[in-house]
Scaffold this active site. Sequence first.
Site, PDB file in Angstrom:
ATOM      1  N   PHE A  42     -20.231  22.612 -32.792  1.00 41.71           N
ATOM      2  CA  PHE A  42     -21.601  22.384 -33.292  1.00 41.71           C
ATOM      3  C   PHE A  42     -22.382  23.680 -33.482  1.00 41.71           C
ATOM      4  O   PHE A  42     -23.612  23.663 -33.499  1.00 41.71           O
ATOM      5  CB  PHE A  42     -22.381  21.444 -32.348  1.00 41.71           C
ATOM      6  CG  PHE A  42     -21.590  20.253 -31.891  1.00 41.71           C
ATOM      7  CD1 PHE A  42     -21.188  19.293 -32.805  1.00 41.71           C
ATOM      8  CD2 PHE A  42     -21.219  20.110 -30.566  1.00 41.71           C
ATOM      9  CE1 PHE A  42     -20.435  18.195 -32.394  1.00 41.71           C
ATOM     10  CE2 PHE A  42     -20.464  19.032 -30.144  1.00 41.71           C
ATOM     11  CZ  PHE A  42     -20.072  18.074 -31.059  1.00 41.71           C
ATOM     12  N   GLN A  76     -15.258  29.028 -32.982  1.00 39.39           N
ATOM     13  CA  GLN A  76     -15.363  28.669 -34.392  1.00 39.39           C
ATOM     14  C   GLN A  76     -15.100  29.867 -35.289  1.00 39.39           C
ATOM     15  O   GLN A  76     -15.008  29.713 -36.503  1.00 39.39           O
ATOM     16  CB  GLN A  76     -16.766  28.122 -34.671  1.00 39.39           C
ATOM     17  CG  GLN A  76     -17.073  26.812 -33.965  1.00 39.39           C
ATOM     18  CD  GLN A  76     -18.517  26.395 -34.114  1.00 39.39           C
ATOM     19  OE1 GLN A  76     -19.221  26.235 -33.126  1.00 39.39           O
ATOM     20  NE2 GLN A  76     -18.991  26.207 -35.336  1.00 39.39           N
ATOM     21  N   ALA A  92     -21.622  26.422 -41.429  1.00 39.46           N
ATOM     22  CA  ALA A  92     -22.371  26.272 -42.676  1.00 39.46           C
ATOM     23  C   ALA A  92     -21.854  25.113 -43.527  1.00 39.46           C
ATOM     24  O   ALA A  92     -22.054  25.098 -44.737  1.00 39.46           O
ATOM     25  CB  ALA A  92     -22.360  27.580 -43.484  1.00 39.46           C
ATOM     26  N   PHE A 109     -28.533  25.113 -38.260  1.00 37.09           N
ATOM     27  CA  PHE A 109     -28.661  26.563 -38.341  1.00 37.09           C
ATOM     28  C   PHE A 109     -30.018  27.009 -38.870  1.00 37.09           C
ATOM     29  O   PHE A 109     -30.110  27.725 -39.860  1.00 37.09           O
ATOM     30  CB  PHE A 109     -27.534  27.092 -39.253  1.00 37.09           C
ATOM     31  CG  PHE A 109     -27.182  28.548 -39.045  1.00 37.09           C
ATOM     32  CD1 PHE A 109     -26.396  28.948 -37.982  1.00 37.09           C
ATOM     33  CD2 PHE A 109     -27.617  29.524 -39.931  1.00 37.09           C
ATOM     34  CE1 PHE A 109     -26.058  30.278 -37.808  1.00 37.09           C
ATOM     35  CE2 PHE A 109     -27.285  30.863 -39.760  1.00 37.09           C
ATOM     36  CZ  PHE A 109     -26.496  31.238 -38.702  1.00 37.09           C
ATOM     37  N   ARG A 117     -25.568  23.337 -35.488  1.00 38.59           N
ATOM     38  CA  ARG A 117     -25.597  22.414 -36.630  1.00 38.59           C
ATOM     39  C   ARG A 117     -26.989  22.311 -37.267  1.00 38.59           C
ATOM     40  O   ARG A 117     -27.926  21.804 -36.665  1.00 38.59           O
ATOM     41  CB  ARG A 117     -25.166  21.040 -36.131  1.00 38.59           C
ATOM     42  CG  ARG A 117     -24.782  20.069 -37.204  1.00 38.59           C
ATOM     43  CD  ARG A 117     -24.380  18.770 -36.547  1.00 38.59           C
ATOM     44  NE  ARG A 117     -23.536  17.959 -37.419  1.00 38.59           N
ATOM     45  CZ  ARG A 117     -22.855  16.894 -37.011  1.00 38.59           C
ATOM     46  NH1 ARG A 117     -22.904  16.527 -35.752  1.00 38.59           N
ATOM     47  NH2 ARG A 117     -22.113  16.212 -37.849  1.00 38.59           N
ATOM     48  N   GLU A 150     -23.475  19.515 -41.792  1.00 39.37           N
ATOM     49  CA  GLU A 150     -24.852  19.683 -41.347  1.00 39.37           C
ATOM     50  C   GLU A 150     -25.871  18.743 -41.979  1.00 39.37           C
ATOM     51  O   GLU A 150     -26.822  18.332 -41.310  1.00 39.37           O
ATOM     52  CB  GLU A 150     -25.294  21.135 -41.598  1.00 39.37           C
ATOM     53  CG  GLU A 150     -24.532  22.124 -40.741  1.00 39.37           C
ATOM     54  CD  GLU A 150     -24.826  23.556 -41.138  1.00 39.37           C
ATOM     55  OE1 GLU A 150     -24.427  23.950 -42.244  1.00 39.37           O
ATOM     56  OE2 GLU A 150     -25.453  24.262 -40.356  1.00 39.37           O
ATOM     57  N   ARG A 210     -32.007  30.997 -42.857  1.00 42.35           N
ATOM     58  CA  ARG A 210     -31.760  29.610 -43.262  1.00 42.35           C
ATOM     59  C   ARG A 210     -33.039  28.776 -43.117  1.00 42.35           C
ATOM     60  O   ARG A 210     -33.278  27.840 -43.880  1.00 42.35           O
ATOM     61  CB  ARG A 210     -30.606  29.049 -42.432  1.00 42.35           C
ATOM     62  CG  ARG A 210     -30.167  27.645 -42.775  1.00 42.35           C
ATOM     63  CD  ARG A 210     -29.729  27.445 -44.204  1.00 42.35           C
ATOM     64  NE  ARG A 210     -28.331  27.709 -44.454  1.00 42.35           N
ATOM     65  CZ  ARG A 210     -27.622  27.141 -45.453  1.00 42.35           C
ATOM     66  NH1 ARG A 210     -28.171  26.255 -46.270  1.00 42.35           N
ATOM     67  NH2 ARG A 210     -26.369  27.478 -45.651  1.00 42.35           N
TER      68      ARG A 210
END
Lengths: 770, 477
Positions: A223, A192, A504, A339, A337, A708, A305
């Site tokens: 993911f 990714q 994100a 995060f 996903r 997400e 997060r």
Amino acid sequence: MSRHLDAEFHVRGTSRYVDDHPRPENMLHLAVFGSPVAHGRIRSIDTRAAQAADNVVAVFTADDIPGDPWHGPVVQDEALLAVGEVRYIGQPIVLIAATDTASARRAAALVTVDIEAREIVTDPRVAHARGDLFGVERTFAQGDVDAVWAACATVVEGTAELAGQEHVYMETQRARAYPREDGGAQVMASTQGPTMVQKCVARALGVALHRVEIDVVRLGGGFGGKEDNANSIASLAAVAARLTGRPTELVLDRATDMRITGKRHPYSSDYRLGLSADGDILAFEARHYQNSGGYTELSPAVLERTLFTSCNTYRIPNFRVHAACCRTNIVPNTAFRGFGAAQGLWVIECAIHHAAERLGIAPETLKRRNLVHDGDWFPYGQQVSHEHAHLCWEAADMQFDLAGIRTDIEAFNADNRLVKKGMAVLPICHGVSFTKIPLNQGQALVHIYQDGSVTLSSGGIEMGQGLSTKLAAIAARAFGLPVERITVQSTNTLRTANMGPSAASATTDLNGNAVLVAAQKIRDRLLAFAADRLGVAVDTLDIVDARVTQDGTDAAWAWDDLVAQAFLNRINLSDHGFYATPGIAFDPSVEKGQAFAYHVYGTAVFEVEVDCLRGTYRIERVSVAHDMGRPLNEAVDIGQIEGGLLQGIGWMTCEDLRFDRETGACTTATHASYKVPGVYLVPDDIRIHLLEDPGNSIGPYSSKAVGEPPFLYAPGVYFALREAIRAFNSDAELGFDAPMTPEKTLMQLYSGRIDALLGDTPVPQARTRT
Amino acid sequence: MSVGIEFLLNAHVEHAHAGPTLALLDYLRDRRRIVGIKEGCHEGDCGACAVLLGRPGADGVWVYRSVTACLVPLADVASCHVITIEGLNRADGAMTAIQRAIVDGYGSQCGYCTPGIVVSFTELALSAQRMPTRDDIRRALGGHLCRCTGYGGLLRAGDLIAEALGALSLPANRSALVAADLLPAWFDTIDTLREGLDPAPALVSEGVPLAGSTDIYTRGPAQAAAPERLRLLSREPVLHGIQDTGDGLRIGAMTTTRELMESPAMAAIVPTVASDLLPVAAQTIRNRSTLGGNIVTGAHNADLATIMLGLDATLEIVGSAGRRELALADFYRDATQVDLAADEIVAALHLRRDPGRRVNFERVSKRSHHDKAIVNTFMACRVVAGRIEYVRLAAAGIGARPQRLRNVEAWLEKRTIDQDTLGGALDRLGVDIAPVDDYQGSARYKRLLLRQLVLAHFLVLFGDAVDMEALTPEVAS
């Protein structure tokens, strides 16, 4: 509406993933030997048997790595092949290169190591107590929590436990590397984050970034599992390619992938929630113990997060949440996903359900009452604006009749003894932007060829989420072309430099806006050229359905001719677009800032039915009112919502990730033992209502991020199941401990009576779950 | 060791030279570089490597089943027909109706699971006896894991395929399916292709007996784990088929789980057999897994073995010393070893028909379907005038082998169904069992679960006679 751009290749089986490309004749196949123990100091490594095995060409340890073996996205504290110490089972120590995969894997099994065992910690609270942290504990706060507890009419406190989750991207980690003549490497990666891979490879090879090319056609699922996990895989392949001078490929088999790659972080948390007599949230305090695993990896970013989402979508005037990355001896956990957001949201939701149970009221009453309003402040110092929490809630109520659902469930439960139903309403609020500000940039390169066909490359990765489909739609719309005229190319570090990872939920926003910038620059030049030729004002011209129009009428100039003429007149038919999200900032020294470009809101209602005889359950219905701006492709976005919902339902129900407390081994590292949702877990009825929204000024064509947020609904299914259990066993002490497996369901249904039912006094069983 | 193996691969005759135990998946992907077929797990769980495996049925008509190629030894496809995703593509580059349905239903995101799903949907079309229902579509998808879509788009795709099938007169022959664009045109030439195939190729016929290979091939990368020499039981006709023996059935050991589910003769004995076995593995596995394999492997949580124990099955065992019969319950006497000599195989199971017998099967797994049972149990009984004439209670997941709970049986037999009888049975459940803690659940949970499932037997079999209030005291309210 355009179809998913890749789907036609997928259904024919012609889509290419890394190891589907034709193999170079002399390609070597790689395998890793990983640590058999979770913690220890390496005394010696014996690779003689592996070296002597059939078809083995080379065997490497850390000493062979030409550049810097240390890597990591935040802190470079893990070596590609272990140096001195191992901190989790499966940590790569030796790399084998052979002429075929089976030989490489067989040889890996012949390696032996002498490791001086050290103490194994799998409990993040134990690690915290010993001060084994990555970075420092962080705190988000506003108001004065301590001053308010005494004024609260209701205070609840407790702990909430949450297991991790294995990604189970269907395509395991893999990379193919080709040595370059200049000592660098060309790598086909399943990642990714091509730039992160490029950096890791360059570092390992000891070369500058411009000698490393990373190319990514697509991923068979990511993911988050291929955000950072992919770096070491690609780097090991590149190192072997450099050292052998031959192309190499490393493909992890499923069991190895599940054993050695990072997953969603398990959390253990304490909470305390205070309410006024009217049910207003006055104060919330929590402490999150993140089970980070053996190395830093992305844990501090995930933790951040968690802090950002610890208030979910509620107004909490007095707020203080602490969080720490706790170093343990399991795999270094990573992006997945959500995060960290889902873990933060889970705890405030547990606290609210706890309070509602204490007060004997429906949890949704408390939730509805405390939704944020424009003008409120999120605890991280961003003022709420364009708040759609109420719009979503009211849409859910209007469409699905929340009170009606509750009435029906109560009536059903009154009439049925061995089957009980439960419901939960779960509102979400997800800030869109990377909280690491520099990552909020996107790039695109657009070419128009002489035949009028258009190609685009961007910094985004197609991993099934439909990025290519959306980027093509954006370019098609910008040029006034049918989408068939656009081709989206692989993501390549030579065409796009310095990319952020596709993560994100921001990939379409960032790269789509960059496509728009590039396309508009070319379009402006083409229309200026056309205006000049036609002798009309440029602002009267447009391109519609691949034809030039003037004031809405056809100007007798087709796209293909316009492009051909422009080329002959030396008009630049290519451009590069750059986009940086405006207006965002965050200062970690005070933990305050305008962290997010915007927020995505939604409200989901879960209805479940529990078989109170057998402890099994069915998810009857999930109803969602979701805020998506103006979708670029509604069907693609619905697919994201359905996929995110089920992935979340799996996390909360049958995905039972376990680590052995004594050995640190993942005891569910096969498909046979770790169960992701199959088709039979799909709720009988899924209703998705997309909020009719005036749009979102930040997203391309007023769209909103979708990756997400739907995942964040996950805890709703847990609370619905818990409510059904409580309908059967109202005064059991249930606690909060996800996932709700059939085992937990049955044990909770009969909590307090199991000894009597089994007719004995139980022998305490050692718990092996961490 | 390399041997010559000949089979039809899509539209041509394939002459393979490879180790007979090599997994079909590895032959196709690794050796032949046919890469539309994907490896997701190599343990039969994800369905990404599904292919159609065709072989002649009992009546000589070829039957095509979707199976996971990772669990099929190459030798076992000799003289069969293997169809991969490449064989399901139209020659002109257009999509079949099945492929179009997945695209139109938005049933493909990352695409890695998609080729296998096209294969299973094609099996659905080939075998549809009526317009498929949502249940049929779920069954077709049951062996496929998709981590992206949440299956919504795939269910919608299934609906589109069902609609296309609904427009035909079903069951449809291959020509009709070709005409409806559900199959590519070359399917019309399959019969001609088969003529070029050696009907009885030379095969390895001694070594480790292998039935459906769905157990042994799940143990890690197959090439390393599988035995070097195989005795392919699929080639021995005496092991196939379900025959009426007058007072009961003889079920060949190679009868697949799918065949059991669809057998009217079996349904006459266990009326709910089709739904009972639906959660057991998935169709891609049930198309390969065999009754005999389940019995001989005798896993601690085997499902078919539990059912057969409860039905008082007798084994027909054949070896160099001849043929013998043995009660299944005696076969499992020893927790570590089954009563089977090295040169013997289980050829069949015999069931006695008993019109008065009532039966019930219960099982719970972590994932409701396509997951191993945590605990299962089967109860069979005959009740006359409120009195239990005889009862068999079998269970698995609570010991080293599937077993009969003889203490409970002894208590129940000849007693009147009332609260004392049932309560007494529940009290005796713990006597014979020794569950252990493992990833599936704690020993304590398994004991409670067995109790609850036996309670479920009473509820299903004795209905109104059971006072649930008394047996499941209100926990609180």
